[in-house]
Design a protein around this motif. Sequence first.
Motif, PDB file in Angstrom:
ATOM      1  N   TRP A   1     -24.431  42.406 -56.027  1.00  0.00           N
ATOM      2  CA  TRP A   1     -25.661  42.180 -55.271  1.00  0.00           C
ATOM      3  C   TRP A   1     -25.856  40.689 -55.007  1.00  0.00           C
ATOM      4  O   TRP A   1     -26.205  40.281 -53.895  1.00  0.00           O
ATOM      5  CB  TRP A   1     -26.886  42.747 -56.009  1.00  0.00           C
ATOM      6  N   VAL A   2     -25.631  39.871 -56.042  1.00  0.00           N
ATOM      7  CA  VAL A   2     -25.824  38.422 -55.893  1.00  0.00           C
ATOM      8  C   VAL A   2     -24.871  37.869 -54.838  1.00  0.00           C
ATOM      9  O   VAL A   2     -25.268  37.059 -53.994  1.00  0.00           O
ATOM     10  CB  VAL A   2     -25.663  37.694 -57.242  1.00  0.00           C
ATOM     11  N   LEU A   3     -23.623  38.300 -54.846  1.00  0.00           N
ATOM     12  CA  LEU A   3     -22.660  37.830 -53.848  1.00  0.00           C
ATOM     13  C   LEU A   3     -23.079  38.270 -52.447  1.00  0.00           C
ATOM     14  O   LEU A   3     -23.003  37.482 -51.491  1.00  0.00           O
ATOM     15  CB  LEU A   3     -21.252  38.329 -54.172  1.00  0.00           C
ATOM     16  N   LEU A   4     -23.546  39.496 -52.314  1.00  0.00           N
ATOM     17  CA  LEU A   4     -24.030  39.958 -51.009  1.00  0.00           C
ATOM     18  C   LEU A   4     -25.258  39.167 -50.565  1.00  0.00           C
ATOM     19  O   LEU A   4     -25.401  38.813 -49.388  1.00  0.00           O
ATOM     20  CB  LEU A   4     -24.337  41.452 -51.050  1.00  0.00           C
ATOM     21  N   LYS A   5     -26.141  38.871 -51.493  1.00  0.00           N
ATOM     22  CA  LYS A   5     -27.334  38.075 -51.189  1.00  0.00           C
ATOM     23  C   LYS A   5     -26.926  36.666 -50.757  1.00  0.00           C
ATOM     24  O   LYS A   5     -27.488  36.103 -49.823  1.00  0.00           O
ATOM     25  CB  LYS A   5     -28.261  38.049 -52.405  1.00  0.00           C
ATOM     26  N   LEU A   6     -25.931  36.101 -51.436  1.00  0.00           N
ATOM     27  CA  LEU A   6     -25.412  34.788 -51.045  1.00  0.00           C
ATOM     28  C   LEU A   6     -24.885  34.842 -49.613  1.00  0.00           C
ATOM     29  O   LEU A   6     -25.152  33.942 -48.808  1.00  0.00           O
ATOM     30  CB  LEU A   6     -24.305  34.343 -52.004  1.00  0.00           C
ATOM     31  N   THR A   7     -24.149  35.877 -49.286  1.00  0.00           N
ATOM     32  CA  THR A   7     -23.614  36.036 -47.934  1.00  0.00           C
ATOM     33  C   THR A   7     -24.754  36.101 -46.919  1.00  0.00           C
ATOM     34  O   THR A   7     -24.683  35.481 -45.847  1.00  0.00           O
ATOM     35  CB  THR A   7     -22.737  37.299 -47.856  1.00  0.00           C
ATOM     36  N   GLU A   8     -25.801  36.839 -47.256  1.00  0.00           N
ATOM     37  CA  GLU A   8     -26.973  36.914 -46.385  1.00  0.00           C
ATOM     38  C   GLU A   8     -27.568  35.518 -46.176  1.00  0.00           C
ATOM     39  O   GLU A   8     -27.895  35.129 -45.045  1.00  0.00           O
ATOM     40  CB  GLU A   8     -28.026  37.838 -46.999  1.00  0.00           C
TER      41      GLU A   8
ATOM     42  N   VAL B   1     -26.119  32.575 -46.486  1.00  0.00           N
ATOM     43  CA  VAL B   1     -25.236  31.727 -45.685  1.00  0.00           C
ATOM     44  C   VAL B   1     -25.375  32.089 -44.205  1.00  0.00           C
ATOM     45  O   VAL B   1     -25.362  31.205 -43.338  1.00  0.00           O
ATOM     46  CB  VAL B   1     -23.769  31.821 -46.165  1.00  0.00           C
ATOM     47  N   GLY B   2     -25.558  33.372 -43.901  1.00  0.00           N
ATOM     48  CA  GLY B   2     -25.807  33.777 -42.520  1.00  0.00           C
ATOM     49  C   GLY B   2     -27.092  33.170 -41.985  1.00  0.00           C
ATOM     50  O   GLY B   2     -27.149  32.705 -40.835  1.00  0.00           O
ATOM     51  N   GLU B   3     -28.136  33.151 -42.803  1.00  0.00           N
ATOM     52  CA  GLU B   3     -29.403  32.555 -42.385  1.00  0.00           C
ATOM     53  C   GLU B   3     -29.270  31.037 -42.239  1.00  0.00           C
ATOM     54  O   GLU B   3     -29.873  30.442 -41.334  1.00  0.00           O
ATOM     55  CB  GLU B   3     -30.504  32.922 -43.372  1.00  0.00           C
ATOM     56  N   LEU B   4     -28.466  30.404 -43.090  1.00  0.00           N
ATOM     57  CA  LEU B   4     -28.192  28.977 -42.953  1.00  0.00           C
ATOM     58  C   LEU B   4     -27.476  28.707 -41.634  1.00  0.00           C
ATOM     59  O   LEU B   4     -27.805  27.760 -40.907  1.00  0.00           O
ATOM     60  CB  LEU B   4     -27.346  28.489 -44.138  1.00  0.00           C
ATOM     61  N   THR B   5     -26.516  29.548 -41.302  1.00  0.00           N
ATOM     62  CA  THR B   5     -25.789  29.413 -40.046  1.00  0.00           C
ATOM     63  C   THR B   5     -26.739  29.540 -38.862  1.00  0.00           C
ATOM     64  O   THR B   5     -26.681  28.745 -37.908  1.00  0.00           O
ATOM     65  CB  THR B   5     -24.669  30.472 -39.953  1.00  0.00           C
ATOM     66  N   GLN B   6     -27.619  30.522 -38.923  1.00  0.00           N
ATOM     67  CA  GLN B   6     -28.598  30.712 -37.847  1.00  0.00           C
ATOM     68  C   GLN B   6     -29.490  29.476 -37.699  1.00  0.00           C
ATOM     69  O   GLN B   6     -29.739  29.009 -36.585  1.00  0.00           O
ATOM     70  CB  GLN B   6     -29.455  31.944 -38.107  1.00  0.00           C
ATOM     71  N   ALA B   7     -29.962  28.930 -38.820  1.00  0.00           N
ATOM     72  CA  ALA B   7     -30.806  27.737 -38.777  1.00  0.00           C
ATOM     73  C   ALA B   7     -30.044  26.556 -38.183  1.00  0.00           C
ATOM     74  O   ALA B   7     -30.610  25.760 -37.417  1.00  0.00           O
ATOM     75  CB  ALA B   7     -31.322  27.401 -40.176  1.00  0.00           C
ATOM     76  N   TRP B   8     -28.757  26.422 -38.541  1.00  0.00           N
ATOM     77  CA  TRP B   8     -27.964  25.333 -37.985  1.00  0.00           C
ATOM     78  C   TRP B   8     -27.759  25.504 -36.480  1.00  0.00           C
ATOM     79  O   TRP B   8     -27.875  24.553 -35.704  1.00  0.00           O
ATOM     80  CB  TRP B   8     -26.610  25.203 -38.678  1.00  0.00           C
ATOM     81  N   LEU B   9     -27.449  26.732 -36.059  1.00  0.00           N
ATOM     82  CA  LEU B   9     -27.265  26.975 -34.625  1.00  0.00           C
ATOM     83  C   LEU B   9     -28.537  26.629 -33.849  1.00  0.00           C
ATOM     84  O   LEU B   9     -28.473  26.048 -32.761  1.00  0.00           O
ATOM     85  CB  LEU B   9     -26.854  28.424 -34.377  1.00  0.00           C
TER      86      LEU B   9
ATOM     87  N   TRP C   1     -30.528  26.096 -46.634  1.00  0.00           N
ATOM     88  CA  TRP C   1     -29.530  25.456 -47.486  1.00  0.00           C
ATOM     89  C   TRP C   1     -29.889  25.686 -48.953  1.00  0.00           C
ATOM     90  O   TRP C   1     -29.032  26.052 -49.760  1.00  0.00           O
ATOM     91  CB  TRP C   1     -29.455  23.952 -47.174  1.00  0.00           C
ATOM     92  N   ALA C   2     -31.176  25.489 -49.273  1.00  0.00           N
ATOM     93  CA  ALA C   2     -31.622  25.686 -50.658  1.00  0.00           C
ATOM     94  C   ALA C   2     -31.429  27.135 -51.094  1.00  0.00           C
ATOM     95  O   ALA C   2     -31.042  27.393 -52.240  1.00  0.00           O
ATOM     96  CB  ALA C   2     -33.090  25.271 -50.803  1.00  0.00           C
ATOM     97  N   ASP C   3     -31.695  28.086 -50.208  1.00  0.00           N
ATOM     98  CA  ASP C   3     -31.465  29.495 -50.544  1.00  0.00           C
ATOM     99  C   ASP C   3     -29.994  29.755 -50.852  1.00  0.00           C
ATOM    100  O   ASP C   3     -29.662  30.430 -51.831  1.00  0.00           O
ATOM    101  CB  ASP C   3     -31.900  30.410 -49.387  1.00  0.00           C
ATOM    102  N   ALA C   4     -29.111  29.229 -50.016  1.00  0.00           N
ATOM    103  CA  ALA C   4     -27.672  29.459 -50.217  1.00  0.00           C
ATOM    104  C   ALA C   4     -27.194  28.815 -51.515  1.00  0.00           C
ATOM    105  O   ALA C   4     -26.493  29.448 -52.316  1.00  0.00           O
ATOM    106  CB  ALA C   4     -26.879  28.932 -49.019  1.00  0.00           C
ATOM    107  N   VAL C   5     -27.590  27.582 -51.763  1.00  0.00           N
ATOM    108  CA  VAL C   5     -27.184  26.901 -52.990  1.00  0.00           C
ATOM    109  C   VAL C   5     -27.773  27.613 -54.203  1.00  0.00           C
ATOM    110  O   VAL C   5     -27.088  27.810 -55.217  1.00  0.00           O
ATOM    111  CB  VAL C   5     -27.584  25.410 -52.964  1.00  0.00           C
ATOM    112  N   GLY C   6     -29.028  28.026 -54.101  1.00  0.00           N
ATOM    113  CA  GLY C   6     -29.659  28.742 -55.207  1.00  0.00           C
ATOM    114  C   GLY C   6     -28.920  30.017 -55.556  1.00  0.00           C
ATOM    115  O   GLY C   6     -28.640  30.286 -56.732  1.00  0.00           O
ATOM    116  N   MET C   7     -28.569  30.799 -54.555  1.00  0.00           N
ATOM    117  CA  MET C   7     -27.849  32.039 -54.819  1.00  0.00           C
ATOM    118  C   MET C   7     -26.435  31.763 -55.316  1.00  0.00           C
ATOM    119  O   MET C   7     -25.895  32.520 -56.125  1.00  0.00           O
ATOM    120  CB  MET C   7     -27.833  32.940 -53.581  1.00  0.00           C
TER     121      MET C   7
END
Length: 105
Positions: free
Chosen positions: A29-36, A38-46, A70-76
């Motif tokens: 679950w944690v790995l899937l949440k991390l993937t989610e 990172v997707g949101e980080l990508t969207q924010a960057w775009l 970024w903080a969400d991705a690093v946190g997860m």
Amino acid sequence: MELREYADRIERISAGYGRVYDVERTPDWVLLKLTEEVGELTQAWLTKSGQGRDRGQSADEMQQALAAEWADAVGMLLVFARRTGIDVDQALRDKWLKWEAVYDD
């Protein structure tokens, strides 16, 4: 604050999230949440880089959203390390810091 202290505090927050939302925070679950995240980080960057819709956000709001994602991705990522027995400090030393002598200016 040391990275390990951030990891401890974020783990406690994540555990609270699991209790509130009745989520079993397995390593999968944690790995899937991390993937989610990172997707949101990508969207924010775009969005911030002009390669996606701005959704009516100002430049400051886009920067804040990028930092938050970024903080969400690093946190997860820290939670994943804790849940899978990775010593974050040691892993970073072993993987990255061995190269300081090679690439240091």
